[in-house]
Design an enzyme around this catalytic site. Structure first.
Site, PDB file in Angstrom:
ATOM      1  N   ASN A  28       0.818  -1.244   0.130  1.00  0.00           N
ATOM      2  CA  ASN A  28      -0.121  -0.072  -0.026  1.00  0.00           C
ATOM      3  C   ASN A  28       0.876   1.210   0.005  1.00  0.00           C
ATOM      4  O   ASN A  28       1.869   1.293   0.823  1.00  0.00           O
ATOM      5  CB  ASN A  28      -0.867   0.262   1.181  1.00  0.00           C
ATOM      6  CG  ASN A  28      -1.894   1.243   1.336  1.00  0.00           C
ATOM      7  OD1 ASN A  28      -1.590   2.319   1.384  1.00  0.00           O
ATOM      8  ND2 ASN A  28      -3.193   1.073   0.877  1.00  0.00           N
ATOM      9  N   SER A  51      -4.545  -0.102  -2.844  1.00  0.00           N
ATOM     10  CA  SER A  51      -5.153   1.101  -2.223  1.00  0.00           C
ATOM     11  C   SER A  51      -6.402   0.924  -1.459  1.00  0.00           C
ATOM     12  O   SER A  51      -7.312   0.172  -1.802  1.00  0.00           O
ATOM     13  CB  SER A  51      -5.549   2.084  -3.541  1.00  0.00           C
ATOM     14  OG  SER A  51      -5.942   3.580  -2.800  1.00  0.00           O
ATOM     15  N   GLU A  52      -6.616   1.797  -0.292  1.00  0.00           N
ATOM     16  CA  GLU A  52      -7.561   1.514   0.642  1.00  0.00           C
ATOM     17  C   GLU A  52      -8.956   1.902   0.091  1.00  0.00           C
ATOM     18  O   GLU A  52      -9.949   1.528   0.496  1.00  0.00           O
ATOM     19  CB  GLU A  52      -7.327   2.236   1.807  1.00  0.00           C
ATOM     20  CG  GLU A  52      -7.516   3.821   1.816  1.00  0.00           C
ATOM     21  CD  GLU A  52      -5.518   4.078   1.680  1.00  0.00           C
ATOM     22  OE1 GLU A  52      -5.350   5.207   2.480  1.00  0.00           O
ATOM     23  OE2 GLU A  52      -5.027   3.467   1.079  1.00  0.00           O
ATOM     24  N   ASN A  53      -9.333   2.630  -1.145  1.00  0.00           N
ATOM     25  CA  ASN A  53     -10.349   2.741  -1.660  1.00  0.00           C
ATOM     26  C   ASN A  53     -10.988   1.490  -2.563  1.00  0.00           C
ATOM     27  O   ASN A  53     -12.148   1.966  -3.200  1.00  0.00           O
ATOM     28  CB  ASN A  53     -10.508   4.291  -2.506  1.00  0.00           C
ATOM     29  CG  ASN A  53      -9.339   4.153  -3.517  1.00  0.00           C
ATOM     30  OD1 ASN A  53      -8.269   3.552  -3.356  1.00  0.00           O
ATOM     31  ND2 ASN A  53      -9.803   4.715  -4.725  1.00  0.00           N
TER      32      ASN A  53
END
Length: 219
Positions: A28, A51-53
């Site tokens: 990440n 990616s955290e989205n």
């Protein structure tokens, strides 16, 4: 600093991180400076960027004018999708982060303490806008947390500190720090230098750093 020394650029720091990421790693990249790493991973390298989205397997930014604004990273920057990449709900993305499924996260920082404490979301200033995002989950959910940051603040103060004075993001989580002057490993309360920018002597680096440093191990 000696007159022969220079500071690594932001691109230099990103390139060094890219070089150190092992093949097969799930990584990440935090908002800001860490996102530059995506542009320095050769296409033949098998590194899965997360990616955290809600995207896994993204690549570098597209050429100007070719952006797909449905394909972005957590910093709302346009990215590309590598073969095999996929999308998913952000709740699943956070489950990956919290479940220990990320090999490395690369984060920026305001301060890093000698024991590995991380402060990267708020300076404590009364007019600052808090923006922790997923940093807390990443810092302690990833198998290894690396930080990339300038060695000093704009006021010339060391960002490597004996103890963080800003609100903490994570406790004893940072294992490696990449700055514009050096690469430093943190373990068991010891900061060992791995590499120093060309032209800068170890003693000069120590004078510019607020924590005791150990020199690079002998080859």
């Amino acid at each position: 600093m000696t007159t022969a020394a220079r500071r690594w650029s932001r691109a230099d720091m990103a390139q060094r991180i890219a070089r150190d990421i092992p093949d097969g790693a799930v990584v990440n990249l935090g908002i800001g400076l860490p996102t530059l790493v995506a542009s320095h991973l050769p296409p033949e390298r098998e590194v899965l960027l997360h990616s955290e989205n809600g995207v896994l397997g993204f690549g570098p930014p597209p050429p100007a004018g070719a952006e797909d604004w449905d394909l972005i990273n957590a910093g709302k920057q346009a990215v590309t999708l590598r073969p095999g990449g996929c999308y998913f709900h952000h709740a699943d993305s956070f489950a990956m982060m919290r479940g220990g499924h990320l090999d490395i996260c690369v984060l920026g920082a305001f301060q890093v303490a000698l024991n590995g404490d991380l402060a990267n979301w708020h300076t404590g200033a009364p007019d600052a806008i808090p923006a922790v995002g997923g940093a807390m989950d990443l810092a302690i959910g990833a198998q290894a947390t690396w930080v990339v940051m300038e060695h000093h603040t704009r006021q010339g103060e060391s960002k490597l500190v004996p103890r963080c004075s800003y609100p903490l993001t994570g406790l004893a989580c940072v294992k490696r720090v990449y700055t514009d002057l050096a690469i430093i490993e943190l373990a068991a309360g010891v900061a060992r230098v791995r590499e120093i920018v060309e032209g800068l002597a170890f003693d000069d680096l120590q004078a510019l750093t607020a924590v005791p440093l150990q020199p690079p191990a002998a080859a």
